[in-house]
Design a protein around this motif. Structure first.
Motif, short mmCIF file in Angstrom:
data_model
loop_
_atom_site.label_atom_id
_atom_site.label_comp_id
_atom_site.label_asym_id
_atom_site.label_seq_id
_atom_site.Cartn_x
_atom_site.Cartn_y
_atom_site.Cartn_z
N ALA A 1 -11.46 2.41 7.03
CA ALA A 1 -10.57 2.74 8.14
C ALA A 1 -10.48 4.25 8.37
O ALA A 1 -9.83 4.68 9.32
CB ALA A 1 -9.19 2.16 7.90
N GLY A 2 -11.08 5.03 7.48
CA GLY A 2 -11.07 6.48 7.63
C GLY A 2 -10.02 7.20 6.86
O GLY A 2 -9.81 8.41 7.06
N PHE A 3 -9.34 6.52 5.93
CA PHE A 3 -8.32 7.18 5.13
C PHE A 3 -8.95 8.08 4.08
O PHE A 3 -9.96 7.72 3.45
CB PHE A 3 -7.43 6.15 4.42
N THR A 4 -8.34 9.23 3.90
CA THR A 4 -8.77 10.18 2.87
C THR A 4 -7.54 10.82 2.24
O THR A 4 -6.43 10.71 2.77
CB THR A 4 -9.65 11.29 3.45
N GLY A 5 -7.77 11.51 1.11
CA GLY A 5 -6.70 12.29 0.47
C GLY A 5 -5.95 11.51 -0.56
O GLY A 5 -6.20 10.33 -0.82
N ILE B 1 0.84 -1.21 0.00
CA ILE B 1 0.00 0.00 0.00
C ILE B 1 0.87 1.25 0.00
O ILE B 1 1.78 1.39 0.83
CB ILE B 1 -0.95 0.02 1.21
N ASP B 2 0.57 2.14 -0.92
CA ASP B 2 1.25 3.43 -1.02
C ASP B 2 0.56 4.40 -0.07
O ASP B 2 -0.53 4.89 -0.35
CB ASP B 2 1.18 3.94 -2.46
N PHE B 3 1.18 4.65 1.07
CA PHE B 3 0.57 5.49 2.10
C PHE B 3 0.94 6.96 1.96
O PHE B 3 0.59 7.76 2.84
CB PHE B 3 0.96 4.99 3.50
N ARG B 4 1.60 7.32 0.89
CA ARG B 4 1.94 8.73 0.70
C ARG B 4 0.68 9.56 0.50
O ARG B 4 -0.14 9.27 -0.36
CB ARG B 4 2.88 8.89 -0.49
N ASP B 5 0.52 10.57 1.34
CA ASP B 5 -0.55 11.58 1.21
C ASP B 5 -1.94 11.04 1.48
O ASP B 5 -2.94 11.72 1.19
CB ASP B 5 -0.52 12.24 -0.18
N ILE B 6 -2.07 9.83 2.03
CA ILE B 6 -3.38 9.39 2.52
C ILE B 6 -3.26 9.22 4.03
O ILE B 6 -2.23 8.78 4.55
CB ILE B 6 -3.85 8.09 1.84
N ARG B 7 -4.31 9.59 4.74
CA ARG B 7 -4.23 9.65 6.20
C ARG B 7 -5.51 9.15 6.84
O ARG B 7 -6.61 9.45 6.36
CB ARG B 7 -3.96 11.08 6.67
N ASP B 8 -5.36 8.44 7.95
CA ASP B 8 -6.51 8.12 8.78
C ASP B 8 -6.64 9.21 9.85
O ASP B 8 -5.91 10.21 9.83
CB ASP B 8 -6.36 6.73 9.39
N ALA B 9 -7.58 9.03 10.76
CA ALA B 9 -7.83 10.07 11.77
C ALA B 9 -6.59 10.33 12.62
O ALA B 9 -6.27 11.49 12.94
CB ALA B 9 -9.00 9.67 12.64
N PHE B 10 -5.87 9.27 12.99
CA PHE B 10 -4.69 9.44 13.83
C PHE B 10 -3.64 10.28 13.11
O PHE B 10 -3.08 11.22 13.69
CB PHE B 10 -4.11 8.07 14.20
N ALA C 1 -8.88 -0.45 -1.54
CA ALA C 1 -9.46 0.91 -1.51
C ALA C 1 -10.64 0.96 -0.54
O ALA C 1 -10.76 1.92 0.25
CB ALA C 1 -9.90 1.31 -2.91
N ASP C 2 -11.50 -0.05 -0.57
CA ASP C 2 -12.64 -0.08 0.35
C ASP C 2 -12.18 -0.18 1.80
O ASP C 2 -12.73 0.49 2.69
CB ASP C 2 -13.55 -1.26 0.03
N GLY C 3 -11.16 -1.02 2.04
CA GLY C 3 -10.64 -1.16 3.40
C GLY C 3 -10.05 0.13 3.93
O GLY C 3 -10.26 0.50 5.09
#
Length: 465
Positions: free
Chosen positions: A458-462, A275-284, A452-454
């Motif tokens: 989980a609250g990821f956006t952006g 998973i490319d976590f660049r620029d996507i964020r959950d609430a934490f 993407a659904d997961g």
């Protein structure tokens, strides 16, 4: 002088990519020493990546697709290593390490085995409720060592299957079957059952004693587990499970860096393989103003800084000699070294900054941080290849670990060197080099609707979401 020694690094920006036209062809002969110091960065990475990939070519049972966990005689297969192999075959095809037809054959053999293997509560089955036992007999595919039905290792297996299912997209019977089986295997996993009526997910289950006491709590490699569990269309985790997991996080600091703590370096890497976590964020992460990719970059820098500080004065630790993670080691033993009583461990989840630490360095863990901080990882790779010579005469690239502090009777100038290769080490080298070079695995998994659904649940956006 190594190929990276003359490069000046900006610690905020990745190195510019080197054209593939600069890649020097080399004979991919098992056991060939890697000696050239005149190759380009990209060519050096190509050599290391190809040699490492050869583990999956030669340490897989062609009859069932099972991959040996460790290159020791009569060792079993690891389902995590199998998942990493499944994700590595697309890389091998793209890089010319394996023909597409052969990769298709291997992937299909593996997926057919897991779909048809015994699923049930019997103690000698292969899996149960869509999950699989951590270690399997290389020939029969049945459970060994009375090991656990592992939720996290099943997550790695399924992530690899989904990767292969997305990549092999041709309109042929074999590639269509790959897609069908990968989807079916993923949808069979009963994530709700794995919660055992709790808020978080358990580590696993044994037919003799039931669910394990431990749960996936505190930040670690289970990020991919929760994302896959939340994205399931058949047995999804509730969104509250991710909230419960994140509520156990530990925000910490070391030196100039604040970060989400996890001790062993691999915990900051394995979910990022897919998973490319660049620029996507959950609430934490929105609250902290960073993302998980930046967090792993900080964890990588903390590893190096810890080695520079070297609080226990181990031999060899410096800005190019670091990488403390779950790994093989020279113990268990207690030895007096230069007047200091030192305790050495065998396979153990070593970590920074709170330990345990016995002076053991794992070069694979350095390579797996390449996408996060190439400016400090490339010199460390160079050190391991050209200074410590950890790839010389080794058929699969880096040996698992070395320990300069441990008194080695054979007189190796860099101390004890593990005699083994591990599938769990090999996969991240192949895959994270590729994510650094082309982003292939990240691009494939961006198009996976379950991921993407997961992430969204989980609250990821952006970012790319």
């Amino acid at each position: 002088m190594g190929i990276y020694d003359k490069v000046e690094y900006d610690n905020r920006q990745p190195l510019p990519p080197v054209s593939n036209a600069d890649v020097t062809a080399w004979p991919r002969k098992q056991g060939m020493p890697m000696r050239s110091k005149q190759l380009t960065i990209d060519a050096e990475l190509d050599r290391l990546q190809c040699a490492t990939f050869c583990y999956f070519l030669h340490e897989t049972n062609p009859a069932n697709g099972l991959v040996i966990d460790k290159t020791e005689a009569n060792w079993p297969a690891s389902i995590a290593a199998i998942g990493l192999a499944l994700a590595s075959y697309p890389v091998g095809v793209e890089r010319g390490f394996i023909a597409r037809s052969l990769a298709v054959e291997r992937v299909l053999t593996t997926l057919r085995f897991f779909w048809n293997s015994p699923q049930g509560p019997e103690p000698d089955a292969t899996g149960y409720r869509g999950f699989y036992y951590h270690f399997l007999d290389m020939q029969t595919g049945r459970r060994v060592w009375q090991c656990e039905l592992s939720t996290i290792d099943t997550a790695f297996l399924l992530a690899g299957a989904l990767t292969a299912g997305i990549y092999f997209d041709a309109n042929t019977a074999d590639e269509q079957e790959i897609r069908t089986l990968a989807d079916a295997l993923y949808q069979r996993a009963d994530w709700q059952w794995a919660q055992n009526q709790g808020a978080t997910v358990t580590h696993g289950w044994k037919p003799e004693t039931g669910f394990l006491t431990y749960r996936w709590e505190g930040y670690d490699e289970a990020l991919i587990l929760y994302i896959l569990g939340l994205g399931s269309p058949t047995h999804p985790l509730p969104e509250s499970s991710y909230e419960a997991w994140a509520s156990t996080y530990q925000w910490d600091s070391y030196g100039d860096y604040e970060y989400l703590y996890a001790g062993s370096l691999f915990t900051h890497q394995l979910s990022h393989i897919w998973i490319d976590f660049r620029d996507i964020r959950d609430a934490f992460m929105r609250d902290k103003g960073i993302d998980y990719f930046e967090n792993s970059r900080r964890a990588t820098y903390i590893q190096r800084q810890y080695a520079i500080n070297n609080p226990f004065k181990f031999k060899g630790y410096d800005q190019c000699c670091w990488g403390i993670t779950a790994s093989d080691g020279p113990g268990p033993s207690t030895v007096k070294v230069n007047g200091i009583q030192r305790r050495f461990f065998d396979y153990l989840a070593r970590g920074v900054p709170y330990g345990p630490d016995d002076g053991t360095i794992a070069p694979w863990a350095v390579v797996a941080s390449l996408p996060f901080a190439p400016e400090i990882v490339l010199p460390a790779i160079n050190y391991c290849i050209h200074q410590v010579k950890l790839t010389a005469l080794n058929p699969y690239g880096f040996k698992a670990t070395f320990n300069p502090t441990f008194p080695e009777k054979r007189g190796h100038p860099y101390g004890w060197v593990s005699p083994w290769h591990y599938g769990l080490n090999q996969g991240p080298i192949v895959l994270m080099i590729e994510n650094y070079r082309s982003g292939l695995v990240w691009q494939l998994m961006r198009s996976c609707p379950y991921v993407a659904d997961g992430l969204r649940r989980a609250g990821f956006t952006g970012g790319w979401l």
